[in-house]
Design a protein around this motif. Sequence first.
Motif, short mmCIF file in Angstrom:
data_model
loop_
_atom_site.label_atom_id
_atom_site.label_comp_id
_atom_site.label_asym_id
_atom_site.label_seq_id
_atom_site.Cartn_x
_atom_site.Cartn_y
_atom_site.Cartn_z
N PRO A 150 0.81 -1.23 0.00
CA PRO A 150 0.00 0.00 0.00
C PRO A 150 0.83 1.27 0.00
CG PRO A 150 -0.18 -1.18 2.10
CD PRO A 150 0.49 -2.10 1.15
N ALA A 178 -6.84 0.66 -1.87
CA ALA A 178 -6.35 0.46 -0.50
C ALA A 178 -7.39 1.01 0.46
CB ALA A 178 -5.00 1.14 -0.29
N SER A 181 -4.92 6.02 -4.67
CA SER A 181 -4.30 4.69 -4.65
C SER A 181 -4.31 4.12 -6.06
CB SER A 181 -5.05 3.76 -3.69
OG SER A 181 -4.49 2.46 -3.73
N LEU A 204 -2.16 2.33 6.31
CA LEU A 204 -2.82 1.88 5.08
C LEU A 204 -2.89 0.36 5.07
CD1 LEU A 204 -0.94 4.18 2.53
CD2 LEU A 204 -3.34 4.40 3.21
N ARG A 205 -3.91 -0.14 4.40
CA ARG A 205 -4.09 -1.60 4.30
C ARG A 205 -4.59 -1.96 2.91
NH1 ARG A 205 -8.51 -4.73 4.62
NH2 ARG A 205 -9.76 -2.96 5.35
N ASN A 206 -4.07 -3.06 2.36
CA ASN A 206 -4.66 -3.68 1.18
C ASN A 206 -4.57 -5.19 1.34
OD1 ASN A 206 -2.01 -4.35 0.57
ND2 ASN A 206 -1.89 -3.15 -1.30
N THR A 230 -0.02 4.23 -2.88
CA THR A 230 -0.92 5.25 -2.35
C THR A 230 -0.14 6.55 -2.14
OG1 THR A 230 -2.18 3.52 -1.23
CG2 THR A 230 -2.61 5.79 -0.56
#
Length: 207
Positions: free
Chosen positions: A78, A111, A107, A168-170, A82
């Motif tokens: 991420p 994300a 992004s 952040l997360r994906n 991003t």
Amino acid sequence: MSAPTRPEPGPEPDPGPPAEVLGGGSAGPRLGERWTALPPRFRRLAAAGAGLAVLAAAGVYALATRPEPEPPAPVPYPLQSTHFSFLGIETPKAGDNVFDAQLMATSDSGASLEKITQGYSGLKLSVRPALPLDLAEGQPTRVTVRFEVVQCAGLPLDASLPSLRVTLRNTRAIQDYSSILGGTYAAELSRALRTICEPAPRAAPGA
């Protein structure tokens, strides 16, 4: 001595029905004649069935001989995909202790913006829209960060490189990092804090 006698001839044996001739003779109807003799509907069904069998065999062969597809490229981390840009801070009005910073988040592969924090105890921070916030792939998303000054002591009235801590997360990872938004953000943040924490002195009586 008497002469030997000859036996009388008996009846002729019955030869029976003629033997059936086996083999490739031309006495029976040929294959083409048999096919022509079939009802038209049966011929159509048989032809359709044969065509489907050929197609099925061709499909099985194609599946068996096609090359293995290459595995898809992994989703980038991420932090790699991003980006945040700073749009501006509205200078607080006299007597206010709240101001908003406008950011744009984009992004490249999608994300989730999980959290935004900062490290100064004299500031409270809130975010609109509420977090977590989905960042659609390639779609810029406006984010408003609201700062509330609760104590001026220790605040960066002349900040050089203030940052925001972002989570952040994906589908690949969850990552934290400090987002440095540049010199314009530092200058406008310092100006907003000075407006609140260093108000202009009142004019002397009679001035």
